[in-house]
Design a protein around this motif. Sequence first.
Motif, mmCIF file in Angstrom:
data_model
loop_
_atom_site.group_PDB
_atom_site.id
_atom_site.type_symbol
_atom_site.label_atom_id
_atom_site.label_comp_id
_atom_site.label_asym_id
_atom_site.label_seq_id
_atom_site.Cartn_x
_atom_site.Cartn_y
_atom_site.Cartn_z
ATOM 1 N N ALA A 189 67.915 19.078 -17.953
ATOM 2 C CA ALA A 189 67.120 18.019 -18.580
ATOM 3 C C ALA A 189 67.001 18.228 -20.085
ATOM 4 C CB ALA A 189 65.734 17.970 -17.934
ATOM 5 N N TRP A 190 66.800 19.483 -20.505
ATOM 6 C CA TRP A 190 66.669 19.776 -21.938
ATOM 7 C C TRP A 190 67.971 19.455 -22.668
ATOM 8 C CZ3 TRP A 190 62.291 21.282 -24.461
ATOM 9 C CH2 TRP A 190 62.447 21.656 -25.795
ATOM 10 N N ILE A 191 69.095 19.849 -22.105
ATOM 11 C CA ILE A 191 70.392 19.557 -22.731
ATOM 12 C C ILE A 191 70.619 18.046 -22.801
ATOM 13 C CG2 ILE A 191 72.888 19.656 -22.256
ATOM 14 C CD1 ILE A 191 71.945 22.044 -23.728
ATOM 15 N N ILE A 238 73.605 19.298 -36.273
ATOM 16 C CA ILE A 238 72.442 20.139 -36.585
ATOM 17 C C ILE A 238 71.307 19.861 -35.591
ATOM 18 C CG2 ILE A 238 70.636 20.537 -38.294
ATOM 19 C CD1 ILE A 238 72.808 20.239 -40.435
ATOM 20 N N THR A 239 71.119 18.592 -35.236
ATOM 21 C CA THR A 239 70.097 18.246 -34.247
ATOM 22 C C THR A 239 70.399 18.908 -32.911
ATOM 23 O OG1 THR A 239 69.687 16.134 -35.321
ATOM 24 C CG2 THR A 239 69.004 16.322 -33.028
ATOM 25 N N LEU A 240 71.636 18.862 -32.491
ATOM 26 C CA LEU A 240 72.013 19.480 -31.219
ATOM 27 C C LEU A 240 71.781 20.987 -31.250
ATOM 28 C CD1 LEU A 240 73.227 19.073 -28.405
ATOM 29 C CD2 LEU A 240 75.466 19.508 -29.418
ATOM 30 N N LEU A 241 72.140 21.620 -32.358
ATOM 31 C CA LEU A 241 71.969 23.066 -32.440
ATOM 32 C C LEU A 241 70.501 23.477 -32.527
ATOM 33 C CD1 LEU A 241 74.876 24.095 -34.830
ATOM 34 C CD2 LEU A 241 74.734 24.414 -32.365
ATOM 35 N N LEU A 242 69.725 22.788 -33.362
ATOM 36 C CA LEU A 242 68.342 23.206 -33.584
ATOM 37 C C LEU A 242 67.374 22.727 -32.501
ATOM 38 C CD1 LEU A 242 68.027 22.813 -37.446
ATOM 39 C CD2 LEU A 242 68.423 24.878 -36.120
ATOM 40 N N TYR A 243 67.639 21.579 -31.894
ATOM 41 C CA TYR A 243 66.755 21.078 -30.839
ATOM 42 C C TYR A 243 67.278 21.383 -29.444
ATOM 43 C CZ TYR A 243 63.979 18.413 -34.133
ATOM 44 O OH TYR A 243 63.151 18.044 -35.160
ATOM 45 N N GLY A 244 68.552 21.725 -29.338
ATOM 46 C CA GLY A 244 69.123 21.950 -28.013
ATOM 47 C C GLY A 244 69.518 23.378 -27.739
ATOM 48 N N VAL A 245 70.476 23.888 -28.470
ATOM 49 C CA VAL A 245 71.068 25.184 -28.150
ATOM 50 C C VAL A 245 70.119 26.344 -28.448
ATOM 51 C CG1 VAL A 245 72.985 26.736 -28.665
ATOM 52 C CG2 VAL A 245 73.403 24.289 -28.465
ATOM 53 N N ALA A 246 69.523 26.368 -29.615
ATOM 54 C CA ALA A 246 68.672 27.504 -29.998
ATOM 55 C C ALA A 246 67.444 27.640 -29.094
ATOM 56 C CB ALA A 246 68.268 27.383 -31.463
ATOM 57 N N TRP A 286 67.264 25.688 -13.329
ATOM 58 C CA TRP A 286 68.429 24.983 -13.867
ATOM 59 C C TRP A 286 68.142 23.511 -14.109
ATOM 60 C CZ3 TRP A 286 71.560 27.901 -16.173
ATOM 61 C CH2 TRP A 286 71.756 29.204 -15.741
ATOM 62 N N ILE A 287 67.202 22.917 -13.390
ATOM 63 C CA ILE A 287 66.869 21.509 -13.636
ATOM 64 C C ILE A 287 66.235 21.346 -15.016
ATOM 65 C CG2 ILE A 287 64.593 21.544 -12.538
ATOM 66 C CD1 ILE A 287 67.081 18.716 -12.176
ATOM 67 N N VAL A 288 65.454 22.330 -15.431
ATOM 68 C CA VAL A 288 64.853 22.308 -16.763
ATOM 69 C C VAL A 288 65.938 22.410 -17.826
ATOM 70 C CG1 VAL A 288 63.324 23.558 -18.330
ATOM 71 C CG2 VAL A 288 62.687 23.259 -15.934
ATOM 72 N N ALA A 314 68.526 16.673 -25.634
ATOM 73 C CA ALA A 314 69.058 17.115 -26.921
ATOM 74 C C ALA A 314 70.359 16.377 -27.263
ATOM 75 C CB ALA A 314 69.287 18.619 -26.911
ATOM 76 N N VAL A 315 71.213 16.160 -26.289
ATOM 77 C CA VAL A 315 72.469 15.427 -26.534
ATOM 78 C C VAL A 315 72.167 13.980 -26.902
ATOM 79 C CG1 VAL A 315 74.543 14.535 -25.398
ATOM 80 C CG2 VAL A 315 73.952 16.936 -25.177
ATOM 81 N N MET A 316 71.223 13.365 -26.214
ATOM 82 C CA MET A 316 70.865 11.976 -26.542
ATOM 83 C C MET A 316 70.275 11.873 -27.952
ATOM 84 S SD MET A 316 71.782 9.943 -24.205
ATOM 85 C CE MET A 316 73.191 10.921 -23.751
ATOM 86 N N MET A 317 69.468 12.851 -28.341
ATOM 87 C CA MET A 317 68.934 12.858 -29.712
ATOM 88 C C MET A 317 70.059 13.023 -30.723
ATOM 89 S SD MET A 317 65.506 15.172 -29.236
ATOM 90 C CE MET A 317 65.293 15.406 -30.987
ATOM 91 N N ALA A 318 71.019 13.890 -30.426
ATOM 92 C CA ALA A 318 72.131 14.116 -31.345
ATOM 93 C C ALA A 318 73.011 12.873 -31.456
ATOM 94 C CB ALA A 318 72.958 15.309 -30.879
ATOM 95 N N VAL A 319 73.243 12.203 -30.346
ATOM 96 C CA VAL A 319 74.048 10.973 -30.377
ATOM 97 C C VAL A 319 73.324 9.888 -31.178
ATOM 98 C CG1 VAL A 319 74.915 9.088 -28.921
ATOM 99 C CG2 VAL A 319 75.315 11.460 -28.268
#
Length: 98
Positions: free
Chosen positions: A7-9, A32-40, A2-4, A12-17
């Motif tokens: 950290a990944w979320i 799109i950044t959040l979806l493609l770099y974070g969620v998927a 869960w730490i991974v 990804a959120v900071m990149m999207a912001v």
Amino acid sequence: MWIVVIAWIYVAVMMAVAEAFGPQGSILGGIITLLLYGVAPLALVIYLMNTPMRRRRLREQEAAERQGAAAPSAAAPLQPDAGGLPPGDPIAPEGKEP
């Protein structure tokens, strides 16, 4: 594990912001950044990391079913037609002799 995920979320959120509120960015670009770099990728990583647990749970369930089928309960009496096969047709089809 869960730490991974956390950290990944966070990354990804900071990149999207940064994409959404940057001088050349847009809100759509942030989404799109959040979806493609974070969620998927995160969904794929979680699915792959849970594979051993899913396999173990499946093996335990199959073992429990085998153990339950091998030792029938003495409290439940056997039914006369417990074979699970449908009964034969008692009436002959039309035009045929029984």
